[in-house]
Scaffold this motif. Sequence first.
Motif, mmCIF file in Angstrom:
data_model
loop_
_atom_site.group_PDB
_atom_site.id
_atom_site.type_symbol
_atom_site.label_atom_id
_atom_site.label_comp_id
_atom_site.label_asym_id
_atom_site.label_seq_id
_atom_site.Cartn_x
_atom_site.Cartn_y
_atom_site.Cartn_z
ATOM 1 N N THR A 117 0.853 -1.189 0.000
ATOM 2 C CA THR A 117 0.000 0.000 0.000
ATOM 3 C C THR A 117 0.884 1.232 0.000
ATOM 4 O OG1 THR A 117 -1.707 -1.164 1.252
ATOM 5 C CG2 THR A 117 -1.819 1.243 1.219
ATOM 6 N N GLY A 120 0.126 7.392 1.625
ATOM 7 C CA GLY A 120 -0.939 8.318 1.261
ATOM 8 C C GLY A 120 -2.089 7.669 0.517
ATOM 9 N N GLN A 121 -2.055 6.360 0.335
ATOM 10 C CA GLN A 121 -3.119 5.640 -0.362
ATOM 11 C C GLN A 121 -3.800 4.683 0.610
ATOM 12 O OE1 GLN A 121 -3.969 6.229 -3.552
ATOM 13 N NE2 GLN A 121 -2.300 7.673 -3.919
ATOM 14 N N ASN A 122 -5.029 4.341 0.298
ATOM 15 C CA ASN A 122 -5.762 3.375 1.120
ATOM 16 C C ASN A 122 -6.073 2.098 0.359
ATOM 17 O OD1 ASN A 122 -7.596 4.410 -0.674
ATOM 18 N ND2 ASN A 122 -9.076 5.087 0.876
ATOM 19 N N GLN A 123 -5.387 1.891 -0.766
ATOM 20 C CA GLN A 123 -5.574 0.707 -1.577
ATOM 21 C C GLN A 123 -4.223 0.076 -1.865
ATOM 22 O OE1 GLN A 123 -7.592 2.343 -5.012
ATOM 23 N NE2 GLN A 123 -9.612 1.782 -4.211
ATOM 24 N N TYR A 125 -1.407 -1.674 -4.269
ATOM 25 C CA TYR A 125 -0.924 -1.133 -5.547
ATOM 26 C C TYR A 125 -1.594 -1.804 -6.743
ATOM 27 C CZ TYR A 125 2.465 1.235 -8.508
ATOM 28 O OH TYR A 125 3.056 2.052 -9.435
ATOM 29 N N LYS A 127 -4.624 -2.827 -6.984
ATOM 30 C CA LYS A 127 -5.950 -2.231 -7.178
ATOM 31 C C LYS A 127 -5.827 -0.855 -7.818
ATOM 32 C CE LYS A 127 -10.438 -2.008 -6.645
ATOM 33 N NZ LYS A 127 -10.686 -0.621 -7.062
#
Length: 343
Positions: A117, A120-123, A125, A127
């Motif tokens: 992940t 700064g992202q909540n998904q 990579y 996805k």
Amino acid sequence: MPNTDSMGMTDSMPNTHAMADTDIGAETDDPLVREHRIKQQAAQELRRDAVVRIVRQTVTFVVFLGLLAGLYTGYKAFGQAIDDRQHDWAVVGSVLPRTDDLNMPPVGEIFGQFLETPGGQNQIYVKILFDEALFTLREAFAGFMVGLVIGMAIALALAQWRRIEQGLLPYVIASQTIPLIAIAPIIVIWGRKNFDVFPWEWQDWMSVSIIATYLTFFPVAVNGLRGLQSPRPENQELMDSYAANWVQTLWRLRLPASLPYLFAALKIAATASIVGAIVGEISSGVEGGLGRRILREAFNYTTGPDRLFASVLGAAVLGIFVFLVVTGVERLVVGRQDRGATA
């Protein structure tokens, strides 16, 4: 009496089996039944051959990926074993890359990046890449369809009028000499400034689709022309003897004959549309697709080289996907045409 009954029963049993055998033989001798069974057997063999072909191609592809990963890992291990002392080896005028983790991240870290992940992202990579691949696929599909229509229109015009072919075909070929990365920003700027005449709001991804169209129409036009001109003269004479007009000749002779050439072009055009969309996104700054993702990871290469490799692999998977889709459609259409011809 019991013996007689048993004798009678035993005498009647062979007669019953004989009647059944006669019925089966009569059913087997029926030409319609025999033809139906032959068709069923042929269909089963075709399905079995298709399954075997898919399995063989899948195994071949997996083995190829394994060999490629093995060569990559082997070269990296060899370079690290000699501490890159031979980093200046010259191979065909180029220099072999260094094998440190910055230039050649380990294969495990590249594939492991798909499940990470990013900050700064909540998904994860993979996805993120999937969503951006869908955005790029939309651009490429729109460009592919428009390029297909334009390419076939050019092929039909060139096949119908010889003088147009002699005058226009050289310019169609010369159009592919223009650097794509140079015209991509121009097309996007034109779209923002001049394409407001349409009843819908023009968006930047539509300009990227035009760039994909630019790479798509050429193979369709050239191979489509070759396919439309492929029927033998005696076949054309047969259509003339039936007093078939141009549309009937096109629909019943020229288009069916052009399918192998056309699908060969569509495989090239499908992958080229992905390339055009990615290059258009990179050179024009359009957000949301794989092109912009690759550009962003290139800027952050020193802090995460494995992520750039992973994004490039995602683009490669998208290209392979569209190629397989066109291949599947080809087998469906051409296979049905072959079955109809033999029926």
